[in-house]
Design a protein around this motif. Sequence first.
Motif, PDB file in Angstrom:
ATOM      1  N   SER A 229     -63.983 -15.111  48.630  1.00 21.13           N
ATOM      2  CA  SER A 229     -63.750 -14.371  47.381  1.00 21.13           C
ATOM      3  C   SER A 229     -64.299 -15.143  46.183  1.00 21.13           C
ATOM      4  CB  SER A 229     -62.259 -14.078  47.194  1.00 21.13           C
ATOM      5  OG  SER A 229     -61.557 -15.234  46.777  1.00 21.13           O
TER       6      SER A 229
ATOM      7  N   ALA B 241     -59.713 -10.747  43.524  1.00 18.69           N
ATOM      8  CA  ALA B 241     -59.165 -10.923  44.872  1.00 18.69           C
ATOM      9  C   ALA B 241     -57.673 -10.624  44.871  1.00 18.69           C
ATOM     10  CB  ALA B 241     -59.418 -12.350  45.348  1.00 18.69           C
TER      11      ALA B 241
ATOM     12  N   CYS C 120     -65.162 -13.666  42.264  1.00 15.45           N
ATOM     13  CA  CYS C 120     -63.945 -13.026  41.775  1.00 15.45           C
ATOM     14  C   CYS C 120     -63.469 -13.756  40.523  1.00 15.45           C
ATOM     15  CB  CYS C 120     -62.853 -13.061  42.846  1.00 15.45           C
ATOM     16  SG  CYS C 120     -63.101 -11.806  44.105  1.00 15.45           S
TER      17      CYS C 120
ATOM     18  N   PRO D  43     -65.143  -8.138  40.186  1.00 20.79           N
ATOM     19  CA  PRO D  43     -64.460  -8.410  41.452  1.00 20.79           C
ATOM     20  C   PRO D  43     -63.196  -9.250  41.237  1.00 20.79           C
ATOM     21  CG  PRO D  43     -66.485  -9.730  41.251  1.00 20.79           C
ATOM     22  CD  PRO D  43     -66.407  -8.873  40.031  1.00 20.79           C
TER      23      PRO D  43
END
Lengths: 393, 393
Positions: free
Chosen positions: B158, B120, B163, B118
């Motif tokens: 996030s 952001a 992230c 992940p």
Amino acid sequence: MSSLFAERMGKTPRSFIRETLKVTECPDIISFAGGLPNPTVFPVRELAEVAKDVISDEGAAALQYATTEGYLPLREWVADRYAHRYGLSVSPDEILITHGSQQCLDLCGKVFIDKGTPVAIEEPGYLGAIQAFSLYEADFVPIKLEYDGPVIDDVRDSMEKKCRFFYGVPNSQNPSGVTWSETKRREVAGIIGSSDSMFIEDDAYGEIRFAGDIPTPVKKYIPDQVVMNGSFSKIITPGMRMGWVCAPKEVMTQLVTAKQATDLHSSILAQRIISRYLSEYPIDSYIRKITETYQKQCECMLNAIKKEFPDSVSYTIPDGGMFIWVTLPDGCSSLEVFNKALEKKIAVLPGIPFYTHGGGENTMRLNFSNSSFDQIEEGIRRLSEVLKTFTST
Amino acid sequence: MSSLFAERMGKTPRSFIRETLKVTECPDIISFAGGLPNPTVFPVRELAEVAKDVISDEGAAALQYATTEGYLPLREWVADRYAHRYGLSVSPDEILITHGSQQCLDLCGKVFIDKGTPVAIEEPGYLGAIQAFSLYEADFVPIKLEYDGPVIDDVRDSMEKKCRFFYGVPNSQNPSGVTWSETKRREVAGIIGSSDSMFIEDDAYGEIRFAGDIPTPVKKYIPDQVVMNGSFSKIITPGMRMGWVCAPKEVMTQLVTAKQATDLHSSILAQRIISRYLSEYPIDSYIRKITETYQKQCECMLNAIKKEFPDSVSYTIPDGGMFIWVTLPDGCSSLEVFNKALEKKIAVLPGIPFYTHGGGENTMRLNFSNSSFDQIEEGIRRLSEVLKTFTST
């Protein structure tokens, strides 16, 4: 912080070459370790004029953002060159200008390699390719290299292992100096041609050929299954980082997408400088000058080796390129030779990093293109003294 | 053959911008769709002289292979610039010269992103970053962008989603033209600083600032957790593809390994040309000239918009950079506007590709840096006619 790094970073060898070069940068060391072209033949005066003219005459067009595919006249030059030198029929649309031929390897990694994808590579193989493909977490399948090219059974096995491509350097390979025979080129083309795989034909050294006929590219046999790359580094100069990749259209679409995400496009200034240089100066006579220079350096090193090296040490006799590959007797360590040679102010490159699955401990690479005749003779003499202490025990 | 391609290729958007630019390349079209710097202010004469002098005076050193990290005097210039402009204390060892700031994004992808990691990104976000990170199969977590910077709750979320980094463009963002407020910079630094993540601070437009104090980089607050990049494209010219990345040493080691596997090093000729240009010419007065030019173009476009656009259309008022972001009333499609505007020989860039999770159908980006005053006024007038047909229905 290391938990933030992608897995691939743990799988990518930091260049042993690079670390080695740092050790060997002292000016009093005679280095056969690097892989630099001979700067005494760079067309310095010509490029200075051309660079100025390109910017003065072409102005903003030479300095603005440009298309991802590259400068059309330069792509046309590559297509023409392929037609005349190799009898290959490719369109400029099948050519993408890259930041050096190394970038072709990065782009091929992006386009073809998922984590764990099996890919075949010569053993020993080009270190830059091992690094580039490692970053995409390739699963390497080594194909043993003999004096006339790859072991054909290994190529066949690699296709059974569903390798997505076989990467090789058929002309004056780095590191070995080996040029594939015509027979092996045909055989490899036959095997790949009856598979779903590709051949990545790295032709960085194809123009630097000392003698003999121009070899047939594998691409000539199976054009739709070959991605071929080339380099202006060896025929003009390397510092501008200019090369190209030639690929069938379906692959080219993917390569262009990857190139755009990587750095938008290759320097348009450098592309226009090289294109104009090629149109204003006779490149064939310049390449002849480079080739003759390297051939003399190569012969000088081979003569010195023949005279000085112990008989138990074998070596390749290249017909082009920049490297001689040396094999010590079994059990001899080229890393130990490296260390002992450094004490005598001689640098060589141990062969281990060119092997993806271990081995090669008794091999080393010698570069002849960046040393004077005196340095070559003196360097080989001192290196021989080291080798004799190893081979006599 | 498509079975040979890596999974990532199916996840990477072919640049809508690139495809759009092809449509809009006709010379009779007024284009606000691209993102080109204004070529009328390129220092053509100066660069022609400098290019010639670099090659003539520095000879082979300007044309040979070079170190991966980049040309030391150029890295020193960047470090000095950061010290004077931003009060940042970084060593030249923390700077790597790249082929454009786009390459920084590719290298960050290599170093930080595993499949599904992940990351952001602002929404709308820079398309070049979306493309670069898509190639590493990132899982994007959008952070909504307001007129004064990112929505802070989104940033916090996030980090809870682990992230690995947040990528943002705090100064005159592409595509929105938004500059983050000082408050939001501090808040983002606070959130990232108390996480294990990084901030990738894209500062391509930091020098192109029309008015107001110089904003504080997020790197000033949390230097060890920020990778910052910059570009010579906007302050000199883009065609040479020269930028840089500045990172803490532990990250830099990884970036250098990735850079070497990608293209060995950045063009040493281009690095030396830019370095010499910076030492021989007053860059501050040149940047002032660029900034004043863009500011006038921006004001011209804003005045025309204020006069012509329907009241229901909103837009950003940038304090730097090259773009204005336009938001149409809900339900209006900028793709339809794009098509209708093309009929009137006006090109705009629909906002959809700047969104990683859909949305943005009623947004579009306008570039002001590559059109004359007349083109801007005429173009906005014609665009308004199109907009009125949409907003009145």
